[in-house]
Design an enzyme around this catalytic site. Structure first.
Site, PDB file in Angstrom:
ATOM      1  N   GLU A  74      -1.408 -11.170  -2.647  1.00  0.00           N
ATOM      2  CA  GLU A  74      -0.245 -10.774  -1.853  1.00  0.00           C
ATOM      3  C   GLU A  74      -0.736 -10.656  -0.416  1.00  0.00           C
ATOM      4  OE1 GLU A  74       3.262  -7.404  -1.649  1.00  0.00           O
ATOM      5  OE2 GLU A  74       1.247  -6.773  -2.126  1.00  0.00           O
ATOM      6  N   ASP A  89      -2.292  -7.229  -5.759  1.00  0.00           N
ATOM      7  CA  ASP A  89      -1.415  -6.387  -4.959  1.00  0.00           C
ATOM      8  C   ASP A  89      -2.122  -5.912  -3.690  1.00  0.00           C
ATOM      9  OD1 ASP A  89       1.194  -4.866  -5.097  1.00  0.00           O
ATOM     10  OD2 ASP A  89      -0.185  -3.179  -4.868  1.00  0.00           O
ATOM     11  N   ASP A  97      10.222  -7.158  -4.371  1.00  0.00           N
ATOM     12  CA  ASP A  97      10.225  -6.273  -3.198  1.00  0.00           C
ATOM     13  C   ASP A  97      11.314  -6.611  -2.185  1.00  0.00           C
ATOM     14  OD1 ASP A  97       8.031  -4.789  -4.066  1.00  0.00           O
ATOM     15  OD2 ASP A  97       6.589  -6.095  -3.063  1.00  0.00           O
TER      16      ASP A  97
HETATM   17  O1  TEU Z   1       3.899  -4.443  -2.005  1.00  0.00           O
HETATM   18  C1  TEU Z   1       3.256  -4.227  -0.783  1.00  0.00           C
HETATM   19  C2  TEU Z   1       4.134  -4.213   0.335  1.00  0.00           C
HETATM   20  O2  TEU Z   1       3.740  -4.478   1.454  1.00  0.00           O
HETATM   21  C3  TEU Z   1       5.493  -3.748   0.057  1.00  0.00           C
HETATM   22  O3  TEU Z   1       5.497  -2.445   0.480  1.00  0.00           O
HETATM   23  C4  TEU Z   1       6.482  -4.530   0.745  1.00  0.00           C
HETATM   24  O4  TEU Z   1       6.133  -4.745   2.072  1.00  0.00           O
HETATM   25  C5  TEU Z   1       7.755  -3.771   0.765  1.00  0.00           C
HETATM   26  O5  TEU Z   1       8.170  -3.502  -0.519  1.00  0.00           O
HETATM   27  C6  TEU Z   1       8.778  -4.546   1.472  1.00  0.00           C
HETATM   28  O6  TEU Z   1       9.563  -3.643   2.147  1.00  0.00           O
HETATM   29  C7  TEU Z   1       3.175  -4.261  -3.168  1.00  0.00           C
HETATM   30  C8  TEU Z   1       4.072  -4.387  -4.363  1.00  0.00           C
HETATM   31  O7  TEU Z   1       4.581  -5.695  -4.419  1.00  0.00           O
HETATM   32  C9  TEU Z   1       5.126  -3.330  -4.290  1.00  0.00           C
HETATM   33  O8  TEU Z   1       6.052  -3.442  -5.334  1.00  0.00           O
HETATM   34  C10 TEU Z   1       4.426  -1.996  -4.372  1.00  0.00           C
HETATM   35  O9  TEU Z   1       5.356  -0.964  -4.200  1.00  0.00           O
HETATM   36  C11 TEU Z   1       3.335  -1.860  -3.316  1.00  0.00           C
HETATM   37  O10 TEU Z   1       2.513  -3.013  -3.215  1.00  0.00           O
HETATM   38  C12 TEU Z   1       2.410  -0.717  -3.662  1.00  0.00           C
HETATM   39  O11 TEU Z   1       1.625  -1.046  -4.769  1.00  0.00           O
END
Ligand code: TEU
Ligand code: CA
Length: 559
Positions: free
Chosen positions: A255, A200, A329
């Site tokens: 990610e 993440d 997301d």
């Molecule tokens: O997502 C990271 C992230 O950049 C997200 O904020 C994404 O850009 C956004 O949801 C889109 O609008 C990761 C995880 O996949 C997400 O579920 C978590 O909320 C976030 O990190 C924090 O851990």
């Protein structure tokens, strides 16, 4: 090439909270996943990625971990996990976990200790700063989920950094003790036999020295230039790979937030020994200009072709990507990139053909294999995602949007779209649970569900199953060199792929009308490997593609 088992494989992302509820409390769980392993095996999945299953107060549904080496009680027990891992391996599949290492929960023991005093041994696990001269936050950094990225702690008179919610304090990776804690947690799971991690927001772990203010540019650019790609990042990633991942038959899937094709090599080039692969945000965000719920741009196929091309050229022969069109997301793939109304089935299938014929590991998200669509939430009380709720509250308060418009925006782009319960059959709550689920089921479960599609040879589900199998038989799908045709055509995406002597041609019609594609190839000797329609009209020089038709042809081998 290291570990090629993951290259031709298909990763299936499970969002455990929404997958299958075995004990009818409204929340998906590990035993629920065990019940569906045969389903996943039958679908020809190779690798399962579980969104976080660790103890968490669930401010951000598990992406706020309060204990890295335990199972969230709502999801089950460690015995359930051990059984899940065993049963997954027994079926020849692998399992990776979601490592959230940029931040933990404010209810983690580390943070509870750190808050106690400035000289607490855990204080330096986090980022603490004095207020700025006017008493406000130390700098202008904004959280991904709205508001300042700094929260004031009145007991010590200092602020702590949280790039996500205030219940997700950022960990200080500069502190070697923090790195050791995370590496130990990783070993705990790897020693049990897990096959790797999805990482993440891993590009965010190293912070800019002195926490400089962000310039007044769009949020995406701020992520790239100020939050991600920090000064010690690559040192940490090498250390993590060297001390942990490389010691096991395991891989890392990053990610790729804040990574673009120009610096991707620093993360994934084979000779760098940092990460095994990443998925980037350029496709996932190709209709999002700066940030979610801001200005949106219409879907543009030529832009998408360009994105695929520039990434392909950047990593070719040097590193490895994962391809994703959706995850927990983003709104649903078919609702964003296809046509979830009259061409719902055809466009769902066509989008899979496109992803499955891009070089890289295929990464699909639960529910896309049956074409699950966006949901309409009727009132803000039905919205569960913290990102959407923060957006709503902030913008209603400052009167930027009306309540109705804010809810419409949430329905268009919000993360709950992808998080509604998996639709297994047409019984109550789509067979996910007998209890009211934590997030309401999409009422279209009577028409879109696994059971219906299992019995229909033409279903999206059976199309996925078949395609995932065929993809493994032809290396050109995964490794081939690209040759684009119709590059400037705004509706057709057409390419040839060559690997060794093997040649395939992919033809995709991204539109609601029939389009004709002119081709030079001798297609009368071609074999149709994949077709999402029953028919294909072609003559010597051209092929007609019906709305959202997608075809993969096997051409005669190259001499
Ligand atoms: O997502 C990271 C992230 O950049 C997200 O904020 C994404 O850009 C956004 O949801 C889109 O609008 C990761 C995880 O996949 C997400 O579920 C978590 O909320 C976030 O990190 C924090 O851990
Ligand atoms: Ca349950």
């Amino acid at each position: 090439m290291k570990l090629s088992w993951f290259k031709k494989g298909t990763i299936y992302q499970i969002y455990p909270r929404s997958f299958n509820d075995s004990n009818n409390d409204g929340i998906g769980d590990l035993r629920g996943i065990i019940e569906k392993l045969d389903y996943l095996e039958h679908l020809n999945i190779d690798i399962l990625w579980l969104s976080p299953i660790f103890s968490s107060p669930n401010d951000d549904n598990g992406y706020d971990i309060s204990d890295y080496c335990s199972i969230m009680p709502e999801f089950g027990t460690m015995d359930d996990f051990d059984e899940l891992l065993r049963e997954t391996h027994k079926r020849g599949m692998r399992l990776i976990l979601d490592l959230v290492a940029n931040h933990c929960s404010d209810e983690h023991m580390w943070f509870e200790e750190a808050k106690k005093s400035k000289d607490n041994p855990y204080r330096d696990y986090f980022h603490w700063r004095k207020p700025s001269a006017d008493g406000g936050p130390p700098n202008n950094w904004k959280s991904f989920f709205g508001g300042s990225a700094w929260e004031y702690d009145s007991a010590s008179g200092e602020y702590y950094l949280h790039l996500f919610t205030k219940k997700q304090p950022d960990l200080n990776w500069k502190n070697p003790k923090v790195r050791k804690e995370i590496f130990d947690a990783m070993r705990f799971w790897l020693d049990k036999g897990v096959d790797g991690f999805r990482m993440d927001v891993i590009p965010l772990i190293s912070k800019r020295e002195g926490y400089p203010n962000a310039p007044d540019v769009g949020f995406r650019k701020i992520i790239e230039d100020v939050y991600a790609n920090g000064p010690n990042l690559h040192e940490y990633l090498r250390e993590m790979n060297d001390k942990v991942i490389s010691q096991y038959d395991a891989f890392s899937l990053a990610e790729g937030v804040g990574i673009d094709h120009n610096n991707a090599g620093l993360y994934i080039d084979y000779d760098r020994k940092e990460l095994d692969m990443l998925y980037h945000f350029d496709i996932l965000e190709c209709t999002i200009v700066n940030g979610k719920f801001e200005e949106a741009s219409p879907f543009d196929l030529i832009n998408m072709k360009n994105i695929f091309k520039k990434w392909r050229d950047a990593v070719h022969q040097k590193g490895w990507l994962a391809n994703a069109m959706g995850n927990h997301d983003f709104a649903r793939m078919v609702s964003r990139f296809g046509n979830d109304k009259e061409y719902w089935a055809a466009s769902s299938k066509m989008l899979l053909i496109m992803q499955a014929t891009q070089n890289g590991t295929l990464n699909i998200y639960q529910g896309d294999e049956i074409g699950m669509t966006n949901i309409v939430l009727e009132s803000i009380d039905e919205v569960k995602d913290v990102q959407s709720l923060n957006f709503y509250n902030e913008n209603i308060e400052n009167e930027k949007y009306s309540k109705q418009l804010a809810l419409e925006m949430i329905n268009r782009e919000g993360r709950d779209n992808a998080r509604t319960p998996m639709q297994w059959n047409d019984e109550i709550n789509g067979g996910f649970s007998m209890h009211d689920p934590w997030l309401k089921a999409n009422p279209n479960y009577d028409k879109i569900n696994v059971e219906l599609q299992q019995n229909d040879p033409n279903s999206i589900l059976n199309f996925y199953r078949n395609l995932l199998k065929i993809r493994k038989q032809y290396d050109a799908f995964v490794f081939g060199d690209f040759e684009e045709l119709e590059y400037n055509n705004p509706s057709l995406y057409v390419y040839k792929k060559v690997f060794g002597g093997e040649q395939i041609m992919v033809l995709l019609n991204f539109s609601n009308i029939t389009n004709t594609c002119t081709i030079q190839e001798e297609i009368n000797t071609a074999i149709v490997l994949i077709n999402n329609y029953d028919t294909l009209t072609a003559d010597q020089k051209s092929i007609n593609l019906e709305p959202y038709q997608g075809v993969v042809l096997k051409l005669k081998n190259k001499a």
